[in-house]
Design an enzyme around this catalytic site. Structure first.
Site, PDB file in Angstrom:
ATOM      1  N   GLU A 165       4.827  -8.428 -17.271  1.00  0.00           N
ATOM      2  CA  GLU A 165       3.938  -7.267 -17.196  1.00  0.00           C
ATOM      3  C   GLU A 165       3.446  -6.886 -18.589  1.00  0.00           C
ATOM      4  O   GLU A 165       4.175  -7.050 -19.573  1.00  0.00           O
ATOM      5  CB  GLU A 165       4.670  -6.079 -16.554  1.00  0.00           C
ATOM      6  CG  GLU A 165       4.922  -6.258 -15.075  1.00  0.00           C
ATOM      7  CD  GLU A 165       3.659  -6.622 -14.315  1.00  0.00           C
ATOM      8  OE1 GLU A 165       2.748  -5.779 -14.233  1.00  0.00           O
ATOM      9  OE2 GLU A 165       3.566  -7.757 -13.799  1.00  0.00           O
TER      10      GLU A 165
ATOM     11  N   GLY B 234       8.928  -0.344  -6.753  1.00  0.00           N
ATOM     12  CA  GLY B 234       8.266  -1.517  -7.309  1.00  0.00           C
ATOM     13  C   GLY B 234       7.773  -2.487  -6.251  1.00  0.00           C
ATOM     14  O   GLY B 234       8.145  -2.408  -5.081  1.00  0.00           O
ATOM     15  N   THR B 235       6.912  -3.420  -6.699  1.00  0.00           N
ATOM     16  CA  THR B 235       6.277  -4.352  -5.756  1.00  0.00           C
ATOM     17  C   THR B 235       7.300  -5.292  -5.114  1.00  0.00           C
ATOM     18  O   THR B 235       7.150  -5.674  -3.949  1.00  0.00           O
ATOM     19  CB  THR B 235       5.183  -5.174  -6.460  1.00  0.00           C
ATOM     20  OG1 THR B 235       5.727  -5.733  -7.669  1.00  0.00           O
ATOM     21  CG2 THR B 235       3.987  -4.313  -6.837  1.00  0.00           C
TER      22      THR B 235
ATOM     23  N   TYR C 170     -28.623  30.592  18.128  1.00  0.00           N
ATOM     24  CA  TYR C 170     -27.262  31.082  17.884  1.00  0.00           C
ATOM     25  C   TYR C 170     -27.267  32.598  17.994  1.00  0.00           C
ATOM     26  O   TYR C 170     -28.028  33.286  17.292  1.00  0.00           O
ATOM     27  CB  TYR C 170     -26.842  30.645  16.467  1.00  0.00           C
ATOM     28  CG  TYR C 170     -25.433  30.981  16.082  1.00  0.00           C
ATOM     29  CD1 TYR C 170     -24.365  30.654  16.902  1.00  0.00           C
ATOM     30  CD2 TYR C 170     -25.159  31.614  14.871  1.00  0.00           C
ATOM     31  CE1 TYR C 170     -23.062  30.954  16.532  1.00  0.00           C
ATOM     32  CE2 TYR C 170     -23.856  31.912  14.491  1.00  0.00           C
ATOM     33  CZ  TYR C 170     -22.814  31.575  15.329  1.00  0.00           C
ATOM     34  OH  TYR C 170     -21.527  31.874  14.957  1.00  0.00           O
TER      35      TYR C 170
ATOM     36  N   ARG D 126      -2.189   6.925 -11.628  1.00  0.00           N
ATOM     37  CA  ARG D 126      -3.265   6.952 -12.623  1.00  0.00           C
ATOM     38  C   ARG D 126      -4.601   7.442 -12.052  1.00  0.00           C
ATOM     39  O   ARG D 126      -5.528   7.731 -12.787  1.00  0.00           O
ATOM     40  CB  ARG D 126      -3.428   5.554 -13.254  1.00  0.00           C
ATOM     41  CG  ARG D 126      -2.259   5.182 -14.153  1.00  0.00           C
ATOM     42  CD  ARG D 126      -2.195   3.691 -14.466  1.00  0.00           C
ATOM     43  NE  ARG D 126      -1.545   2.918 -13.406  1.00  0.00           N
ATOM     44  CZ  ARG D 126      -1.328   1.604 -13.447  1.00  0.00           C
ATOM     45  NH1 ARG D 126      -1.715   0.903 -14.496  1.00  0.00           N
ATOM     46  NH2 ARG D 126      -0.734   0.990 -12.441  1.00  0.00           N
TER      47      ARG D 126
ATOM     48  N   ALA E 184       0.827  -1.209   0.000  1.00  0.00           N
ATOM     49  CA  ALA E 184       0.000   0.000   0.000  1.00  0.00           C
ATOM     50  C   ALA E 184       0.859   1.256   0.000  1.00  0.00           C
ATOM     51  O   ALA E 184       0.487   2.273   0.557  1.00  0.00           O
ATOM     52  CB  ALA E 184      -0.921  -0.010   1.217  1.00  0.00           C
TER      53      ALA E 184
HETATM   54  C1  UD1 Z   1       0.595  -5.500 -10.361  1.00  0.00           C
HETATM   55  C2  UD1 Z   1       1.369  -6.713 -10.832  1.00  0.00           C
HETATM   56  C3  UD1 Z   1       0.633  -7.309 -12.044  1.00  0.00           C
HETATM   57  C4  UD1 Z   1      -0.778  -7.672 -11.676  1.00  0.00           C
HETATM   58  C5  UD1 Z   1      -1.510  -6.477 -11.062  1.00  0.00           C
HETATM   59  C6  UD1 Z   1      -2.824  -6.937 -10.456  1.00  0.00           C
HETATM   60  C7  UD1 Z   1       3.732  -6.336 -10.359  1.00  0.00           C
HETATM   61  C8  UD1 Z   1       5.049  -5.983 -10.948  1.00  0.00           C
HETATM   62  N1  UD1 Z   1       2.710  -6.352 -11.215  1.00  0.00           N
HETATM   63  O1  UD1 Z   1       0.634  -4.535 -11.403  1.00  0.00           O
HETATM   64  O2  UD1 Z   1       1.321  -8.483 -12.503  1.00  0.00           O
HETATM   65  O3  UD1 Z   1      -1.485  -8.148 -12.805  1.00  0.00           O
HETATM   66  O4  UD1 Z   1      -0.734  -5.876 -10.010  1.00  0.00           O
HETATM   67  O5  UD1 Z   1      -3.609  -5.880 -10.028  1.00  0.00           O
HETATM   68  O6  UD1 Z   1       3.640  -6.618  -9.186  1.00  0.00           O
HETATM   69  N2  UD1 Z   1       3.138  -0.741  -4.430  1.00  0.00           N
HETATM   70  C9  UD1 Z   1       3.958  -0.514  -3.357  1.00  0.00           C
HETATM   71  N3  UD1 Z   1       5.238  -0.107  -3.586  1.00  0.00           N
HETATM   72  C10 UD1 Z   1       5.735   0.070  -4.821  1.00  0.00           C
HETATM   73  C11 UD1 Z   1       4.902  -0.177  -5.939  1.00  0.00           C
HETATM   74  C12 UD1 Z   1       3.603  -0.586  -5.703  1.00  0.00           C
HETATM   75  O7  UD1 Z   1       3.545  -0.669  -2.227  1.00  0.00           O
HETATM   76  O8  UD1 Z   1       6.931   0.438  -4.934  1.00  0.00           O
HETATM   77  C13 UD1 Z   1       1.749  -1.175  -4.194  1.00  0.00           C
HETATM   78  C14 UD1 Z   1       0.726  -0.206  -4.750  1.00  0.00           C
HETATM   79  O9  UD1 Z   1       0.338   0.745  -3.754  1.00  0.00           O
HETATM   80  C15 UD1 Z   1      -0.439  -1.129  -5.115  1.00  0.00           C
HETATM   81  C16 UD1 Z   1       0.226  -2.466  -5.389  1.00  0.00           C
HETATM   82  O10 UD1 Z   1       1.534  -2.387  -4.863  1.00  0.00           O
HETATM   83  O11 UD1 Z   1      -1.344  -1.288  -4.039  1.00  0.00           O
HETATM   84  C17 UD1 Z   1       0.287  -2.782  -6.882  1.00  0.00           C
HETATM   85  O12 UD1 Z   1       1.016  -1.780  -7.535  1.00  0.00           O
HETATM   86  P1  UD1 Z   1       0.613  -1.272  -8.988  1.00  0.00           P
HETATM   87  O13 UD1 Z   1       1.586  -0.244  -9.397  1.00  0.00           O
HETATM   88  O14 UD1 Z   1      -0.821  -0.907  -9.018  1.00  0.00           O
HETATM   89  O15 UD1 Z   1       0.858  -2.592  -9.854  1.00  0.00           O
HETATM   90  P2  UD1 Z   1       0.198  -2.982 -11.231  1.00  0.00           P
HETATM   91  O16 UD1 Z   1       0.860  -2.222 -12.328  1.00  0.00           O
HETATM   92  O17 UD1 Z   1      -1.261  -2.897 -11.157  1.00  0.00           O
HETATM   93 CA    CA Z   2      -2.654  -2.164  -9.690  1.00  0.00          CA
END
Ligand code: UD1
Ligand code: CA
Length: 458
Positions: free
Chosen positions: A162, A85-86, A390, A14, A8
């Protein structure tokens, strides 16, 4: 016992919003709160929320609703100061999960429609097959924007690519990654340091971890709507519709009549009872409870309020208030700021009540404003009665005893107490307290001048 991590930390570019994406509200609950609700069947030992962009705001928001969450073990926050990134997000867990020997369930904070049962099934499959990782997948009619899952044979995952990194041929694959994973932590922790940001976004992808693990299994969800991720406002609107359909279907199955359901919205925090009728253009929000046999609408908004049994609310707005059994509200009433209406009362036809209490069988039927007022039982407030509560600086209270009646167009200048069985003459401006059993007339006496003419010559 399983631990949970929720990603989160992202801003959610977007969404084009200052508010972190995971705090955007979907039917009365933020996205991240909804993700926490989807854990209600699994009883985790710990729940680690990874926060970054406006992390304090996310923490405060979850602290505010903690009493309404299902059991999630200890709620902990882990900082990801830069959002790389995730995969980078999950790397932040390494110092916090040292020595942890069980499974880690990882959920994206922007996937709000998951059913608790689906998560439980994922865990079950993971354990039964002793997988290194298990992830939820779906076959989407329009997979644009999602990571594509490539499998060896039926369900053993080879890699996740991706959308933006896919070749045109890879884009044809409609099997997508839902962003919901269960990992054997002892294996994931070894893989996390190996991730590289070798992709279009130059980010560390959690999805790359599966390349280094085995066996990794994909589990399809039956209903792909569950795993829709929210990246923009349009997806938010679609998710809202799905949620509304679920909520309305379940209330209709429980004995509630919804007339023209498409025009009605009901938060899933609302509690309804059998034989409630909700009429068109009515919106029920927040912590609202409605008792048996009540009829709400058409054209009403009820928010954070408790409505008793056999109450009617017609073309009215009721917020942060309570209405007891058998009372009739509206048409065109506005109750706000902690109003309590007793049993069998009538409030309506252009009446505003604020922070006021009405006893039983009390009527405020036409064109009134009562603020900071306490009324007894069987009081009758005449048309156009106003509390002047009032003075320009402070608000003052008004108290009105049982069976007291105010005449039309009375002004009650607070602070003021009218005793029991008082009658206020129409058009009075009452500025001093009135004892029980009295008539008060507070207006200038009518003068009649017989034979008087404006122009005596005519
Ligand atoms: C991600 C997945 C994708 C999947 C999709 C499903 C990856 C690389 N890709 O893409 O395969 O189909 O979700 O919905 O994981 N976040 C962090 N820190 C970061 C980046 C993101 O906490 O550095 C959190 C965001 O707040 C969000 C979640 O991770 O809640 C997903 O991130 P987002 O950028 O929306 O990933 P997608 O491009 O949707
Ligand atoms: Ca997402």
């Amino acid at each position: 016992m399983v631990a949970v991590a929720i990603l989160a930390a992202g801003r959610g570019t977007r969404m084009k919003s200052d508010l972190p994406k995971v705090l955007h509200s979907l039917g009365g609950r933020s996205l991240v709160e909804r993700v926490l609700h989807s854990l209600s069947e699994i009883n985790p030992s710990r729940c680690l929320v990874i926060v970054g962009y406006q992390g304090d705001r996310v923490k405060d928001s979850l602290a505010g609703v903690i009493d309404h969450l299902p059991p999630i073990g200890s709620l902990e926050f882990v900082e990801q100061t830069e959002q790389l990134g995730t995969g980078h997000a999950v790397q932040q867990l390494l110092p916090h999960l040292e020595g942890f020997a069980d499974d880690l369930l990882v959920l994206n904070g922007d996937v709000p429609l998951l059913r608790p049962q689906t998560i439980q099934n994922l865990l079950q499959t993971h354990k039964t097959n002793q997988n290194a990782a298990t992830l939820l997948t779906a076959h989407l009619p329009n997979p644009k924007g999602y990571g594509r899952v490539f499998c060896n044979g039926q369900n053993l995952v080879k890699e996740i690519v991706e959308d933006r990194d896919c070749t045109p041929a890879q884009k044809q694959n409609r099997r997508i990654n839902a962003g919901v994973y269960c990992f054997k932590w002892s294996q994931l922790e070894k893989v996390l340091p190996q991730l590289v940001a070798n992709n279009d976004q130059q980010e560390y992808y959690l999805t790359d971890a599966v390349k280094f693990m085995a066996p990794v299994m994909a589990v399809d969800v039956e209903d792909y709507q569950e795993i829709l991720g929210i990246n923009d406002r349009k997806q938010m609107a679609s998710a809202y519709e799905i949620l509304q359909e679920r909520v309305k279907d379940s209330w209709m199955a429980a004995g509630v009549t919804l007339i023209h359901p498409d025009t009605i919205t009901i938060d899933d925090t609302v509690q309804l009872s059998p034989d409630v009728v909700v009429e068109p253009q009515t919106h029920l929000r927040g912590q609202t409870v409605i008792g048996v046999g009540s009829r709400i609408g058409p054209g009403s908004l009820i928010e954070n309020s408790s409505i008793g049994e056999n109450v009617t609310v017609l073309y009215s707005v009721v917020t942060d208030s309570a209405v007891k059994n058998g009372s009739r509200i509206g048409p065109y009433a506005h109750l706000r700021g902690h109003v309590e209406v007793g049993e069998s009362c009538r409030v309506g036809n252009f009446v505003e009540l604020k922070n006021s209490t009405l006893g039983d069988r009390t009527n405020v039927a036409h064109l009134s404003y009562l603020g900071d007022a306490t009324l007894g039982n069987k009081v009758n407030i005449g048309a156009g009665t106003i509390t002047a509560n009032y003075d320009g600086v402070k608000k003052h209270p008004t108290t009105i005893g049982d069976r007291t009646k105010t005449g039309s167009n009375s002004v009650l200048v607070a602070p003021l107490t009218l005793g029991e069985d008082v009658t206020v003459a129409a058009g009075s401006v009452v500025t001093e307290d009135v004892p029980d059993d009295s008539l008060v007339i507070a207006r200038s006496r009518q003068v009649i001048k017989p034979g008087w003419r404006l122009n005596p010559e005519e």
